[in-house]
Design a protein around this motif. Structure first.
Motif, short mmCIF file in Angstrom:
data_model
loop_
_atom_site.label_atom_id
_atom_site.label_comp_id
_atom_site.label_asym_id
_atom_site.label_seq_id
_atom_site.Cartn_x
_atom_site.Cartn_y
_atom_site.Cartn_z
N LYS A 389 -6.70 1.61 -5.88
CA LYS A 389 -6.03 2.81 -5.39
C LYS A 389 -5.33 3.52 -6.54
O LYS A 389 -4.90 2.90 -7.52
CB LYS A 389 -5.01 2.45 -4.31
N GLU A 390 -5.23 4.83 -6.39
CA GLU A 390 -4.54 5.63 -7.39
C GLU A 390 -3.08 5.19 -7.50
O GLU A 390 -2.44 4.89 -6.50
CB GLU A 390 -4.61 7.11 -7.01
N LEU A 391 -2.57 5.13 -8.72
CA LEU A 391 -1.19 4.74 -8.94
C LEU A 391 -0.26 5.89 -8.54
O LEU A 391 -0.28 6.96 -9.15
CB LEU A 391 -0.96 4.37 -10.41
N ASN A 392 0.53 5.68 -7.52
CA ASN A 392 1.57 6.62 -7.12
C ASN A 392 2.66 5.81 -6.40
O ASN A 392 2.54 4.58 -6.26
CB ASN A 392 1.01 7.74 -6.24
N VAL A 393 3.71 6.49 -5.97
CA VAL A 393 4.82 5.77 -5.33
C VAL A 393 4.35 5.02 -4.09
O VAL A 393 4.73 3.87 -3.84
CB VAL A 393 5.96 6.74 -4.99
N GLY A 394 3.46 5.65 -3.30
CA GLY A 394 2.96 5.02 -2.09
C GLY A 394 2.20 3.73 -2.37
O GLY A 394 2.41 2.71 -1.70
N SER A 395 1.28 3.77 -3.36
CA SER A 395 0.51 2.56 -3.67
C SER A 395 1.39 1.50 -4.30
O SER A 395 1.16 0.30 -4.14
CB SER A 395 -0.66 2.90 -4.60
N LEU A 396 2.45 1.93 -5.00
CA LEU A 396 3.39 0.97 -5.60
C LEU A 396 4.19 0.25 -4.50
O LEU A 396 4.40 -0.96 -4.57
CB LEU A 396 4.33 1.72 -6.55
N ILE A 397 4.61 0.99 -3.47
CA ILE A 397 5.31 0.38 -2.33
C ILE A 397 4.38 -0.59 -1.60
O ILE A 397 4.78 -1.69 -1.20
CB ILE A 397 5.84 1.46 -1.38
N GLU A 398 3.12 -0.17 -1.44
CA GLU A 398 2.15 -1.04 -0.77
C GLU A 398 1.96 -2.35 -1.53
O GLU A 398 1.93 -3.44 -0.93
CB GLU A 398 0.81 -0.30 -0.64
N LYS A 399 1.83 -2.27 -2.86
CA LYS A 399 1.69 -3.48 -3.67
C LYS A 399 2.96 -4.34 -3.56
O LYS A 399 2.89 -5.57 -3.43
CB LYS A 399 1.45 -3.10 -5.13
N GLY A 400 4.12 -3.66 -3.61
CA GLY A 400 5.37 -4.40 -3.47
C GLY A 400 5.46 -5.10 -2.13
O GLY A 400 5.96 -6.24 -2.04
#
Length: 485
Positions: A389-400
């Motif tokens: 997935k593209e790196l953005n705040v949403g994908s970072l929260i999902e990974k977290g």
């Protein structure tokens, strides 16, 4: 424990003397046994047999004080000749405490006992902070810790307060407070992940303590035959020892968690030059003999008396950094690898992960002194992003969220909670994860940001009853993030 094990094989022998009040003939027999022990020791140098005879004498339930005192004194000498120094010193201390009326043997015991050590030096500076790496024989760093000692006023009492925070086999913390003039222990606290918090308040004469065990809700009071010092203060006492090879002392140290006062012997065994974080300096080595275990510590042999090394159970604690902080002011932490920095409260410390940090990722514990939560800052290069997935705040929260779910069973993202915020020109978001089946469970908060070259996660794991006070403190740290472009 050693004393009891030795006696186990002598029950039948001791039992033949009877367990009733001593008759004159019994006292004479014990006197004869004492003479035999003296002969075995002085005439034949048969230390083992002399010890057996003396231990058997002391098993008698109603000994005449004069015989008991002499037997203890002579048993202590045997132990010392056998190399059992800590045990010998304990027997001598027991003699002095239990038989104060036997002046002859008390005087003899005091000639052998270490000189009475009275703390009087103040080698530390106000706000002194020492950092340690905990290292295996292989050289691998398995954890870190830091200690801060500073002036503290409590209800008009001028105290030293020492806080130690461990990031070693979990998150732990200890505190000890002691009088500035007399160095007498006033208060201590120990926070262990599985055992909860243990607090102790000491009487001014050091002869009693009240201990509170928060996990069980129990309170206990302890009385001691002589002054005790809290276990967490032991290192500070050793920093005040005379730097003389052969100098030794014995102190009664109270371990609050176990509720046990222990006579521990300390001896300066050598002075040598060592390579340390402070350079190559002369240090003095102190052997700590706890009867069943021995530890060694090293201090600089100068006016600072800095603890530079601890050796215990195959693990070494090695000084990595010395600094002075003002606990009432903010201090800075700068991550050199990824060129970012934050401001943290003066009582807090920044502890970089010993494993896992590399050119791509940096993980730093932002450690509050009392473990009122667990706080982590992570920075990673955008080029190291591995998700499809593209790196953005949403994908970072999902990974977290996936990371939270791996470590905290039943935790889910609170979709209805959260807010946006900006730091260092980066747009980000605060998210919350909790366990809807357990309202008392810790809450996990994530601050997520994506920059031009790196992305950042600040994670807080906070007990429910600490959130109101601690989350604003952590958020202030997050909002202080500065990036060196």
């Amino acid at each position: 424990m050693i004393f009891r094990c030795v006696l186990a094989g002598l029950i039948l022998w001791a039992g033949s003397w009877g367990l009733h009040a001593q008759s004159p003939s019994a006292s004479l027999k014990l006197g004869d046994e004492l003479e035999r022990a003296i002969y075995l020791y002085e005439g034949e140098a048969n230390l083992e047999e002399a010890a057996h005879v003396l231990e058997a004498i002391l098993e008698e339930s109603s000994l005449v004080d004069s015989i008991a005192a002499e037997a203890k004194y002579r048993l202590a000498l045997v132990y010392l000749d056998q190399g059992k120094r800590a045990l010998g010193m304990k027997v001598l201390n027991d003699l002095v405490e239990l038989y104060p009326g036997e002046s002859k043997w008390v005087a003899e015991a005091k000639q052998v006992l270490p000189k009475d050590f009275v703390p009087e030096l103040t080698p530390w500076a106000d706000g002194e902070r020492t950092h340690y790496d905990w290292v295996l024989p292989s050289g691998d760093v398995i954890g870190r810790s830091f200690s801060t000692i500073y002036s503290y006023d409590w209800e008009g009492r001028a105290l030293w307060r020492k806080e130690t925070r461990f990031l070693l086999n979990g998150h732990r913390a200890t505190v000890v407070e002691f009088e500035k003039d007399t160095f007498e222990t006033a208060y201590s606290m120990m926070s262990l992940a599985d055992a909860g918090v243990t607090r102790a308040w000491y009487a001014e004469d050091g002869l009693s303590a009240k201990v509170e065990y928060t996990k069980s809700g129990a309170e206990r009071s302890f009385d001691f035959p002589s002054r005790v010092y809290d276990n967490e203060q032991a290192v500070d006492l050793l920093r005040q020892l005379p730097i003389e090879v052969g100098y030794s002392m014995s102190k009664k140290i109270f371990v609050t968690f176990s509720g046990m006062p222990v006579d521990i012997n300390f001896e300066v065994v050598s002075i040598e030059e060592m390579d340390t974080a402070l350079g190559r300096v002369e240090c003095y080595e102190v052997l700590i003999d706890m009867h069943v275990q021995k530890q060694t510590v090293y201090f600089t042999a100068d006016e600072r008396r800095i603890l530079v090394k601890m050796v215990a159970g195959g693990v070494e604690g090695v000084l990595s950094k010395l600094e002075t902080v003002d606990v009432d002011q903010e201090i800075g932490y700068a991550n050199r690898e990824h060129a970012w920095e934050v401001s943290i409260p003066g009582e807090w410390g920044a502890v970089e992960q010993p494993k896992g940090n590399d050119d791509n990722e940096q993980m730093v514990w932002l450690a509050d002194p009392m473990v009122r939560g667990k706080y982590l800052a992570v920075s990673e290069l955008n080029s190291a992003w591995k998700s499809d997935k593209e790196l953005n705040v949403g994908s970072l929260i999902e990974k977290g969220g996936r990371n939270v779910a791996r470590h905290f069973k039943g935790y889910v993202l609170d979709e209805a909670w959260g807010r946006s915020l900006t730091v260092s020109g980066m747009e980000g978001r605060l998210s919350r994860f909790s366990n809807p089946q357990d309202e008392a469970a810790d809450t996990v908060y994530l601050y997520s940001f994506v920059g031009d070259a790196k992305h950042y996660i600040f994670q807080a794991i906070i007990p429910v009853d600490e959130v109101e006070e601690m989350l604003p403190v952590f958020e202030k740290i997050v909002l202080s993030l500065r990036i060196d472009s």
